[in-house]
Write a protein that holds these residues in place. Structure first.
Motif, mmCIF file in Angstrom:
data_model
loop_
_atom_site.group_PDB
_atom_site.id
_atom_site.type_symbol
_atom_site.label_atom_id
_atom_site.label_comp_id
_atom_site.label_asym_id
_atom_site.label_seq_id
_atom_site.Cartn_x
_atom_site.Cartn_y
_atom_site.Cartn_z
ATOM 1 N N LEU A 12 4.837 -13.660 -8.713
ATOM 2 C CA LEU A 12 4.041 -13.232 -9.867
ATOM 3 C C LEU A 12 2.781 -12.501 -9.411
ATOM 4 C CD1 LEU A 12 3.460 -13.191 -12.903
ATOM 5 C CD2 LEU A 12 2.396 -15.439 -12.620
ATOM 6 N N LEU A 13 2.060 -13.062 -8.439
ATOM 7 C CA LEU A 13 0.841 -12.417 -7.947
ATOM 8 C C LEU A 13 1.141 -11.073 -7.288
ATOM 9 C CD1 LEU A 13 -1.321 -15.326 -6.509
ATOM 10 C CD2 LEU A 13 -1.794 -13.904 -8.493
ATOM 11 N N ARG A 14 2.223 -10.996 -6.527
ATOM 12 C CA ARG A 14 2.589 -9.720 -5.896
ATOM 13 C C ARG A 14 2.813 -8.650 -6.957
ATOM 14 N NH1 ARG A 14 7.163 -9.021 -2.345
ATOM 15 N NH2 ARG A 14 5.951 -7.340 -1.450
ATOM 16 N N HIS A 15 3.519 -8.999 -8.015
ATOM 17 C CA HIS A 15 3.780 -8.016 -9.070
ATOM 18 C C HIS A 15 2.499 -7.667 -9.837
ATOM 19 C CE1 HIS A 15 8.012 -8.814 -8.252
ATOM 20 N NE2 HIS A 15 8.233 -7.664 -8.859
ATOM 21 N N LEU A 16 1.714 -8.660 -10.161
ATOM 22 C CA LEU A 16 0.467 -8.405 -10.881
ATOM 23 C C LEU A 16 -0.446 -7.497 -10.075
ATOM 24 C CD1 LEU A 16 -1.625 -8.845 -13.128
ATOM 25 C CD2 LEU A 16 -2.327 -10.918 -11.923
ATOM 26 N N PHE A 17 -0.656 -7.835 -8.812
ATOM 27 C CA PHE A 17 -1.556 -7.021 -8.004
ATOM 28 C C PHE A 17 -0.910 -5.709 -7.579
ATOM 29 C CE2 PHE A 17 -3.967 -10.896 -8.041
ATOM 30 C CZ PHE A 17 -5.248 -10.393 -8.229
ATOM 31 N N GLY A 18 0.413 -5.636 -7.604
ATOM 32 C CA GLY A 18 1.084 -4.356 -7.407
ATOM 33 C C GLY A 18 0.760 -3.399 -8.540
ATOM 34 N N VAL A 19 0.800 -3.900 -9.765
ATOM 35 C CA VAL A 19 0.447 -3.079 -10.932
ATOM 36 C C VAL A 19 -1.019 -2.666 -10.874
ATOM 37 C CG1 VAL A 19 0.124 -3.122 -13.437
ATOM 38 C CG2 VAL A 19 2.230 -4.008 -12.450
ATOM 39 N N LEU A 20 -1.893 -3.629 -10.594
ATOM 40 C CA LEU A 20 -3.327 -3.319 -10.533
ATOM 41 C C LEU A 20 -3.631 -2.332 -9.414
ATOM 42 C CD1 LEU A 20 -4.778 -6.889 -11.169
ATOM 43 C CD2 LEU A 20 -4.676 -4.975 -12.779
ATOM 44 N N HIS A 21 -2.969 -2.487 -8.279
ATOM 45 C CA HIS A 21 -3.158 -1.553 -7.164
ATOM 46 C C HIS A 21 -2.696 -0.155 -7.569
ATOM 47 C CE1 HIS A 21 -3.312 -0.086 -3.055
ATOM 48 N NE2 HIS A 21 -2.068 0.346 -3.203
ATOM 49 N N HIS A 22 -1.568 -0.065 -8.253
ATOM 50 C CA HIS A 22 -1.058 1.226 -8.713
ATOM 51 C C HIS A 22 -2.039 1.887 -9.685
ATOM 52 C CE1 HIS A 22 1.853 4.297 -9.717
ATOM 53 N NE2 HIS A 22 1.656 4.036 -10.996
ATOM 54 N N ILE A 23 -2.583 1.120 -10.597
ATOM 55 C CA ILE A 23 -3.578 1.661 -11.538
ATOM 56 C C ILE A 23 -4.800 2.141 -10.773
ATOM 57 C CG2 ILE A 23 -5.160 1.066 -13.420
ATOM 58 C CD1 ILE A 23 -2.947 -0.921 -14.386
ATOM 59 N N MET A 32 -10.228 3.722 -13.767
ATOM 60 C CA MET A 32 -10.077 2.279 -13.559
ATOM 61 C C MET A 32 -10.002 1.987 -12.058
ATOM 62 S SD MET A 32 -10.428 0.945 -16.455
ATOM 63 C CE MET A 32 -9.966 -0.743 -16.178
ATOM 64 N N ASN A 33 -11.174 1.926 -11.425
ATOM 65 C CA ASN A 33 -11.210 1.558 -10.022
ATOM 66 C C ASN A 33 -11.080 0.032 -9.911
ATOM 67 O OD1 ASN A 33 -13.769 0.482 -10.592
ATOM 68 N ND2 ASN A 33 -14.805 2.339 -9.916
ATOM 69 N N ALA A 34 -11.063 -0.482 -8.696
ATOM 70 C CA ALA A 34 -10.862 -1.918 -8.494
ATOM 71 C C ALA A 34 -11.948 -2.743 -9.182
ATOM 72 C CB ALA A 34 -10.815 -2.235 -6.997
ATOM 73 N N PHE A 35 -13.177 -2.254 -9.175
ATOM 74 C CA PHE A 35 -14.275 -2.972 -9.824
ATOM 75 C C PHE A 35 -14.050 -3.076 -11.330
ATOM 76 C CE2 PHE A 35 -18.410 -2.829 -11.995
ATOM 77 C CZ PHE A 35 -18.979 -4.012 -11.512
ATOM 78 N N LEU A 66 -15.316 -10.607 -8.243
ATOM 79 C CA LEU A 66 -15.386 -10.174 -6.842
ATOM 80 C C LEU A 66 -14.095 -10.520 -6.104
ATOM 81 C CD1 LEU A 66 -19.070 -11.107 -5.914
ATOM 82 C CD2 LEU A 66 -18.077 -8.814 -6.135
ATOM 83 N N LEU A 67 -13.549 -11.688 -6.367
ATOM 84 C CA LEU A 67 -12.292 -12.090 -5.743
ATOM 85 C C LEU A 67 -11.153 -11.169 -6.181
ATOM 86 C CD1 LEU A 67 -10.434 -13.977 -4.137
ATOM 87 C CD2 LEU A 67 -10.329 -15.434 -6.178
ATOM 88 N N VAL A 68 -11.055 -10.899 -7.468
ATOM 89 C CA VAL A 68 -9.994 -10.031 -7.989
ATOM 90 C C VAL A 68 -10.149 -8.617 -7.423
ATOM 91 C CG1 VAL A 68 -9.047 -8.971 -10.082
ATOM 92 C CG2 VAL A 68 -9.616 -11.401 -10.061
ATOM 93 N N GLN A 69 -11.363 -8.121 -7.348
ATOM 94 C CA GLN A 69 -11.595 -6.798 -6.767
ATOM 95 C C GLN A 69 -11.128 -6.775 -5.317
ATOM 96 O OE1 GLN A 69 -15.672 -5.431 -6.919
ATOM 97 N NE2 GLN A 69 -15.216 -3.590 -5.752
ATOM 98 N N PHE A 70 -11.460 -7.799 -4.551
ATOM 99 C CA PHE A 70 -11.017 -7.886 -3.152
ATOM 100 C C PHE A 70 -9.493 -7.892 -3.066
ATOM 101 C CE2 PHE A 70 -9.633 -10.347 0.494
ATOM 102 C CZ PHE A 70 -10.267 -9.681 1.530
ATOM 103 N N LEU A 71 -8.843 -8.660 -3.921
ATOM 104 C CA LEU A 71 -7.380 -8.735 -3.908
ATOM 105 C C LEU A 71 -6.740 -7.396 -4.264
ATOM 106 C CD1 LEU A 71 -6.886 -12.252 -5.538
ATOM 107 C CD2 LEU A 71 -6.478 -11.632 -3.139
#
Length: 87
Positions: A12-23, A32-35, A66-71
């Protein structure tokens, strides 16, 4: 720590952060940068177990952001370099 998660949670985390990384990779177009993504997602990711005052909730949300941005920024290293190919 990621490797200690149950497999379902890790997927689940891999997919979630895969989407966020793609965005985030398209932030030049979508602003929509990481911040910015972290500020939107953080309040829904983790929260304090019991109600507290507004100041404590604000500090907690900033820490989670900050944690989510780092991830997001390090998702390839954390979840595997093939995260961009999940979709």
């Amino acid at each position: 720590l990621v490797n200690q998660l149950p497999e379902a949670n890790l997927i689940l985390l891999r997919h979630l952060f895969g989407v966020l990384h793609h965005i985030e990779q398209n932030s030049g177009v979508n602003q929509m940068n990481a911040f910015n993504l972290a500020l939107c997602i953080a309040p829904n990711m983790l929260w304090l177990p019991s109600p507290t005052g507004p100041e404590e909730e604000s500090r907690s949300t900033k820490k989670v952001a900050l944690l989510v941005q780092f991830l997001i920024e390090n998702s390839g290293e954390i979840f595997g370099g093939d995260i961009a190919t999940l979709f």
